[in-house]
Every structure is written in structure tokens, then in C-alpha cells.
Scaffold this active site. Structure first.
Site, PDB file in Angstrom:
ATOM      1  N   CYS A  74       0.867  -1.191   0.000  1.00  0.00           N
ATOM      2  CA  CYS A  74       0.000   0.000   0.000  1.00  0.00           C
ATOM      3  C   CYS A  74       0.895   1.229   0.000  1.00  0.00           C
ATOM      4  O   CYS A  74       1.475   1.584   1.035  1.00  0.00           O
ATOM      5  CB  CYS A  74      -0.945   0.029   1.186  1.00  0.00           C
ATOM      6  SG  CYS A  74      -2.138   1.402   1.072  1.00  0.00           S
ATOM      7  N   CYS A 100      -0.317   3.692  -7.413  1.00  0.00           N
ATOM      8  CA  CYS A 100      -1.168   2.988  -6.453  1.00  0.00           C
ATOM      9  C   CYS A 100      -1.161   1.517  -6.838  1.00  0.00           C
ATOM     10  O   CYS A 100      -1.395   1.180  -8.005  1.00  0.00           O
ATOM     11  CB  CYS A 100      -2.598   3.531  -6.506  1.00  0.00           C
ATOM     12  SG  CYS A 100      -3.790   2.566  -5.544  1.00  0.00           S
TER      13      CYS A 100
END
Length: 269
Positions: free
Chosen positions: A83, A201
Site C-alpha cells: 500500500c 497505487c
């Protein structure tokens, strides 16, 4: 003839992440076609997160120690923190702190493993290619995307232009059509960029669009997931090469050493 060597790939993933467990395996399995003496298995531990907000990211990061211990129970050979914005939202240079702390958890559990964060991998991947100026796409809301821009700036990477797609729900991020990304990237001011980040991302899928975007833009194109796979391979002391994943994994940077110092740049005055 000896059997293929098998490497265990561990990933710490947000509970709502459904992309890193597809893109990293896809990269490494494609690599097996080039190097059939190697095999990879994939193992995950999850941290609770459904909406990409500063509050949920902070709570989720606090759970990463538990995940590192669980994965070291499986004796993984490398551990990836999947993440990017959770790390970047915790403060400038935080990927170094996270990588060192989580590695310590594996050592304490009697199964030391190198730790790669997707945030640190993106920084290192861009530096590896000599990309001092970039343009990027991110699915986050604008304030979190600005956090990513500031983090990269602190690491010596100038973001010439960026687009925040402003998708708050993490499952909606995973559902974003990667075929749209090359066109979105083409709308950026990228002419003076050394590289383009197609997805800052690891939840927003982009692997299938990386090489199309490179042809369309005439620039090296990376994603957080591609950079993570590159750094995982180097952490395993394997050549960082895989087909279909763009310039970083083309073989041009197969033997690039990992960063050796845990010290961040000086904080801005």
C-alpha cells in the site's frame, strides 16, 4: 537435473486490495518463461481498510507488524508492503522506518526476511532509471495525491504534472479500467518528463497497459506494482527482468543494487 528453486513471496495487503495478488504474480510467472529454473509461490496477510482516508490508512499501518510476523511464520523469502499511500501518508521518508521495523519483526520471529514497501520501491525504481522529472496518475482524492507528490519531491523527484482520479472506495479503484490509463497519461504535461508513472497505487490495475503507454508516450512507463516486483527480485539477489512489464524490467536494470543507507534526505527547512 536439480528441481527448480522455489521462492516464497509474502505480501502485506489492505483487506480490500485485490490487485497486488494478481499483478505481482503475473509479473513473476511471466519471468518463469525466461528462467524456468525458478518458481514462485505467493502468500498474503491482510490489514483492514475499505476507504482510502488518512484515518483508515493510519489504523491499517499499525496492523502491519502483525502481518509481518504472520508471513514470517510461513518463512517467506521476501516481504512486500502493498500500500503505497499508507506509507507516504505517515510522513516524509517513512518507507525507511517501515522497512526497518518490519524486518526487525521477522528477525524477532526467527525468520529474517528483507522487506520492500511499494512506496520505497517506486522511489528506488525512478532513481534506478535516472528519472528526476516525472508525470503521474493516481486514483486518490486530491489531498492524498498531493501527499504522494510531496513525498516524491522530498526524495529528489520533481512531479511536473499529475492527475488525481478521486476514487474514494478502494474496490472502485480496483475496478478502474486499465485500458483508459494510456489516454489519461497522454493528457498530462509529460514532454519534459524522464518517465511516467501510470499508476501511483498498487490497487489501481495497470500492468496490461504499461507497454502500450510506453509506445504511445515515447517515455519509460512504470507503476508502483512494477517497481515493487523489481525491488523484490533484487532483494532476492535475482536479476530483475520480466517480459511485458515495461522498461524497468526489460533487463536494462537487472543487476541494479538495492539502496544501502536507511538515512533519508534532510527534512525541508
Amino acid at each position: 537435473m536439480p528441481p527448480p528453486r522455489t521462492y516464497r513471496i509474502g505480501q502485506i495487503v489492505p483487506s480490500s486490495n485485490v490487485t497486488m495478488e494478481t499483478e505481482v504474480p503475473a509479473i513473476l510467472r511471466a519471468r518463469q518463461a525466461l528462467l524456468p529454473d525458478e518458481r514462485f509461490t505467493f502468500h498474503s496477510s491482510r490489514m483492514r481498510m475499505t476507504h482510502v482516508t488518512p484515518e483508515q490508512l493510519k489504523a491499517m499501518d499499525a496492523d502491519s507488524d502483525r502481518c509481518a510476523v504472520e508471513l514470517s511464520d510461513a518463512r517467506v523469502d521476501v516481504l512486500g508492503y502493498a500500500c503505497l499511500v499508507a506509507i507516504m501518508s505517515m510522513g516524509l521518508g517513512y518507507h525507511r522506518t517501515s522497512e526497518q521495523r518490519l524486518h526487525t519483526r521477522t528477525v524477532e520471529n526467527g525468520a529474517p526476511a528483507p522487506v520492500v514497501t511499494s512506496a520505497g520501491a517506486l522511489v528506488h525504481g525512478l532513481h534506478t532509471m535516472g528519472a528526476r522529472k516525472i508525470a503521474l496518475l493516481a486514483p486518490y482524492m486530491r489531498p492524498l495525491t498531493r501527499t504522494v507528490v510531496d513525498y516524491l519531491t522530498y526524495e529528489g523527484i520533481e512531479v511536473l504534472d499529475y492527475e488525481a482520479l478521486e476514487i474514494p472506495d478502494n474496490l472502485d479503484v480496483a475496478a478502474h479500467d486499465p485500458a483508459k490509463l494510456p489516454g489519461l497519461a497522454r493528457a498530462l504535461e509529460y514532454a519534459d518528463a524522464d518517465a511516467v508513472v501510470l499508476s501511483a497505487c498498487v490497487q489501481m490495475p495497470s500492468l496490461g497497459a504499461i507497454e502500450e503507454a510506453e509506445q504511445l508516450l515515447g517515455k519509460p512507463v512504470v507503476s508502483a506494482a512494477v517497481c515493487t516486483a523489481h525491488q523484490m527480485l533484487r532483494a532476492l539477489d535475482l536479476p530483475a527482468v520480466a517480459p511485458g512489464a515495461g522498461h524497468l524490467l526489460s533487463g536494462a536494470y537487472a543487476q541494479t543494487p538495492l539502496p544501502r543507507t536507511p538515512l533519508p534526505p534532510p527534512l525541508p527547512q
